[in-house]
Design an enzyme around this catalytic site. Structure first.
Site, PDB file in Angstrom:
ATOM      1  N   THR A   1      41.982  52.655  34.797  1.00 52.80           N
ATOM      2  CA  THR A   1      41.229  51.796  33.869  1.00 52.80           C
ATOM      3  C   THR A   1      41.480  52.128  32.402  1.00 52.80           C
ATOM      4  OG1 THR A   1      38.981  51.296  33.101  1.00 52.80           O
ATOM      5  CG2 THR A   1      39.274  53.372  34.225  1.00 52.80           C
TER       6      THR A   1
ATOM      7  N   ASP B   1      36.715  50.053  53.917  1.00 49.42           N
ATOM      8  CA  ASP B   1      35.668  49.797  52.924  1.00 49.42           C
ATOM      9  C   ASP B   1      34.337  50.206  53.555  1.00 49.42           C
ATOM     10  OD1 ASP B   1      35.648  47.524  50.308  1.00 49.42           O
ATOM     11  OD2 ASP B   1      33.764  48.357  51.058  1.00 49.42           O
ATOM     12  N   ASN B   2      33.467  50.835  52.779  1.00 48.47           N
ATOM     13  CA  ASN B   2      32.156  51.197  53.357  1.00 48.47           C
ATOM     14  C   ASN B   2      31.122  50.086  53.147  1.00 48.47           C
ATOM     15  OD1 ASN B   2      31.373  51.449  50.704  1.00 48.47           O
ATOM     16  ND2 ASN B   2      31.007  53.656  50.771  1.00 48.47           N
TER      17      ASN B   2
ATOM     18  N   ILE C   1      23.967  39.424  24.273  1.00 49.00           N
ATOM     19  CA  ILE C   1      25.194  40.000  23.704  1.00 49.00           C
ATOM     20  C   ILE C   1      24.847  41.411  23.243  1.00 49.00           C
ATOM     21  CG2 ILE C   1      26.845  39.832  21.787  1.00 49.00           C
ATOM     22  CD1 ILE C   1      26.620  36.783  21.992  1.00 49.00           C
TER      23      ILE C   1
ATOM     24  N   TYR D   1      32.301  56.986  33.932  1.00 54.83           N
ATOM     25  CA  TYR D   1      33.200  56.158  34.743  1.00 54.83           C
ATOM     26  C   TYR D   1      34.654  56.447  34.356  1.00 54.83           C
ATOM     27  CZ  TYR D   1      36.011  52.079  35.909  1.00 54.83           C
ATOM     28  OH  TYR D   1      37.023  51.272  36.337  1.00 54.83           O
TER      29      TYR D   1
ATOM     30  N   ASN E   1      40.238  44.328  31.220  1.00 51.96           N
ATOM     31  CA  ASN E   1      39.100  43.670  31.876  1.00 51.96           C
ATOM     32  C   ASN E   1      39.557  42.668  32.937  1.00 51.96           C
ATOM     33  OD1 ASN E   1      37.875  44.945  29.526  1.00 51.96           O
ATOM     34  ND2 ASN E   1      36.037  43.925  30.266  1.00 51.96           N
TER      35      ASN E   1
ATOM     36  N   ASN F   1      31.383  59.925  44.293  1.00 53.05           N
ATOM     37  CA  ASN F   1      32.096  58.853  45.009  1.00 53.05           C
ATOM     38  C   ASN F   1      33.567  58.798  44.603  1.00 53.05           C
ATOM     39  OD1 ASN F   1      31.841  56.359  46.764  1.00 53.05           O
ATOM     40  ND2 ASN F   1      32.756  55.501  44.922  1.00 53.05           N
TER      41      ASN F   1
ATOM     42  N   ASP G   1      33.925  55.387  55.032  1.00 54.87           N
ATOM     43  CA  ASP G   1      33.851  55.908  53.672  1.00 54.87           C
ATOM     44  C   ASP G   1      35.111  56.715  53.342  1.00 54.87           C
ATOM     45  OD1 ASP G   1      31.116  56.594  51.753  1.00 54.87           O
ATOM     46  OD2 ASP G   1      32.999  57.675  51.385  1.00 54.87           O
TER      47      ASP G   1
ATOM     48  N   ASP H   1      30.036  51.813  25.338  1.00 54.69           N
ATOM     49  CA  ASP H   1      31.012  50.761  25.030  1.00 54.69           C
ATOM     50  C   ASP H   1      31.879  51.111  23.820  1.00 54.69           C
ATOM     51  OD1 ASP H   1      30.770  48.723  26.904  1.00 54.69           O
ATOM     52  OD2 ASP H   1      29.100  47.757  25.857  1.00 54.69           O
TER      53      ASP H   1
HETATM   54  N1  UDP Z   1      28.565  42.336  27.648  1.00 52.60           N
HETATM   55  C1  UDP Z   1      27.556  41.647  26.994  1.00 52.60           C
HETATM   56  N2  UDP Z   1      26.547  41.095  27.750  1.00 52.60           N
HETATM   57  C2  UDP Z   1      26.505  41.190  29.110  1.00 52.60           C
HETATM   58  C3  UDP Z   1      27.544  41.883  29.771  1.00 52.60           C
HETATM   59  C4  UDP Z   1      28.565  42.454  29.009  1.00 52.60           C
HETATM   60  O1  UDP Z   1      27.553  41.541  25.766  1.00 52.60           O
HETATM   61  O2  UDP Z   1      25.544  40.681  29.722  1.00 52.60           O
HETATM   62  C5  UDP Z   1      29.673  42.924  26.875  1.00 52.60           C
HETATM   63  C6  UDP Z   1      29.834  44.431  27.039  1.00 52.60           C
HETATM   64  O3  UDP Z   1      29.014  45.144  26.143  1.00 52.60           O
HETATM   65  C7  UDP Z   1      31.323  44.591  26.754  1.00 52.60           C
HETATM   66  C8  UDP Z   1      31.962  43.288  27.222  1.00 52.60           C
HETATM   67  O4  UDP Z   1      30.876  42.363  27.334  1.00 52.60           O
HETATM   68  O5  UDP Z   1      31.551  44.689  25.370  1.00 52.60           O
HETATM   69  C9  UDP Z   1      32.632  43.403  28.581  1.00 52.60           C
HETATM   70  O6  UDP Z   1      31.743  44.060  29.464  1.00 52.60           O
HETATM   71  P1  UDP Z   1      31.999  44.143  31.013  1.00 52.60           P
HETATM   72  O7  UDP Z   1      30.808  44.840  31.622  1.00 52.60           O
HETATM   73  O8  UDP Z   1      32.370  42.802  31.542  1.00 52.60           O
HETATM   74  O9  UDP Z   1      33.309  45.029  31.159  1.00 52.60           O
HETATM   75  P2  UDP Z   1      33.646  46.536  30.662  1.00 52.60           P
HETATM   76  O10 UDP Z   1      34.269  46.363  29.297  1.00 52.60           O
HETATM   77  O11 UDP Z   1      32.399  47.325  30.666  1.00 52.60           O
HETATM   78  O12 UDP Z   1      34.643  47.000  31.658  1.00 52.60           O
END
Ligand code: UDP
Length: 335
Positions: free
Chosen positions: A122, A36-37, A213, A147, A176, A97, A56, A291
């Protein structure tokens, strides 16, 4: 399994998922080496029974030196940047990366005769699923953020290399990842924190006034994003099964890992209010770029082929473990 087959390298073993993986491997009597770096990981998160080398994954000389010292049979590759909004702002950081890391790792595995890799992929490799349906492995992969694109490139590179060499792989596509080890000793600690559940926990603990949200105009029942929250310990179990699959079958394959139940952001906040007994102030804010509306796994293949049975089938139990970590370590690894 013979002794050599239990010799595992965890790349990114100081990270959130990596540290839980290291713990699970040690519990299952594997010999564990971590690289791990420490750019985002924490040294304190690595169980001291594991051998640790700081370096790295893009540094092939470093990788060669680790493989020369440790007789590694399988690499569990968990080392990557993984924040969707950051990847939208700085795509090259992610391609550099994540993708270069995979290329150098595979080069070094080929040169050092390391036959197996289990890769942390993912749900973000799928992009927006058709009709918001549960996502199966046969569904098209069309990422909508850098990503997810970088992880899809890593999957594809691994696949081509597996055809040309003796390397076999299992790609595990997490939905998740959430929760923490039941001991309360390891958990999620990012700086800055961007993930929903730890941010909800910070708000419940009084470290944040209000949770934002990100959007309530998505194509979902209550308008907020729907995600599939799967406990970190269940994910770690799937890797143990993947190690056995690689050794038993000498095949390569990909699996989607989720609880197969979707929860909206609003539902997560409500569940957290119930678990913590705290009011958790939340306000609607604008959408976060990158998203998808809904990401829920069809995990029937992992259940059938790997024999995976997630133990956490209730989002409140998952949140309970995250709350336990928060109460035991309010400032994460920084005491
Ligand atoms: N989210 C949110 N408020 C926050 C962080 C995340 O509404 O402060 C929402 C985000 O838009 C997504 C969900 O929560 O719909 C999960 O986000 P997270 O970053 O945990 O995981 P991801 O789905 O990006 O891997």
């Amino acid at each position: 399994m013979d002794k050599q087959n239990k010799n595992i390298l965890v790349a990114g073993g100081a990270g959130y998922i990596g540290s839980h993986m290291v713990q699970k491997l040690l519990d299952e009597n594997y010999k564990v080496t971590v690289i791990d770096n420490l750019s985002t990981g924490h040294k304190e998160a690595i169980n001291p029974e594991a051998i640790f080398y700081q370096g790295d994954t893009r540094d092939k000389q470093f990788l060669d030196s680790v493989f020369a010292k440790e007789n590694i049979n399988t690499v569990i590759h968990m080392d990557a940047f993984s924040i969707v909004p950051e990847s939208m702002k700085d795509p090259l950081k992610y391609f550099d990366n994540n993708v270069i890391g995979m290329i150098k790792l595979l080069e070094s595995m080929v040169d050092n005769n390391v036959p197996n890799i289990v890769f942390s992929s993912t749900a973000a490799t799928f992009g927006n699923p058709i009709n918001n349906k549960k996502i199966a492995e046969t569904d098209p992969q069309n990422p909508i953020n850098p990503y997810g694109e970088s992880k899809l490139m890593m999957e594809r590179i691994m696949n081509w290399v597996s055809k040309a060499t003796n390397i076999n792989y299992v790609a595990l596509r997490y939905f998740n990842a959430s929760g923490a080890h039941p001991s309360g000793k390891i958990g999620e600690d990012h700086h800055p924190e961007t993930h929903l559940i730890p941010i909800v926990m910070q708000t419940a603990y009084g470290q944040r006034r209000t949770l934002k949200i990100f959007g309530d105009d998505y194509n979902t029942e209550d308008g907020t994003n729907v995600r599939d929250y799967v406990h970190i310990d269940d994910l770690a179990d799937a890797h143990i099964l993947a190690l056995k699959y690689l050794n038993d079958t000498k095949n390569s394959d990909s699996f989607n890992l989720g609880s197969s139940t979707g929860f909206s952001v609003k539902q997560i906040v409500d569940a957290a209010r119930k678990v913590t007994g705290k009011p958790i102030d939340a306000e609607i804010s604008s959408r976060r770029p990158g998203d998808p509306d809904v990401l829920v796994a069809d995990s029937s293949k992992a259940k059938k082929v790997l024999g995976w049975t997630p133990n956490y089938d209730n989002v409140e139990d998952i949140i309970e473990t995250a709350w336990n970590w928060k109460k035991n370590n309010p400032n994460g690894y920084q005491e």
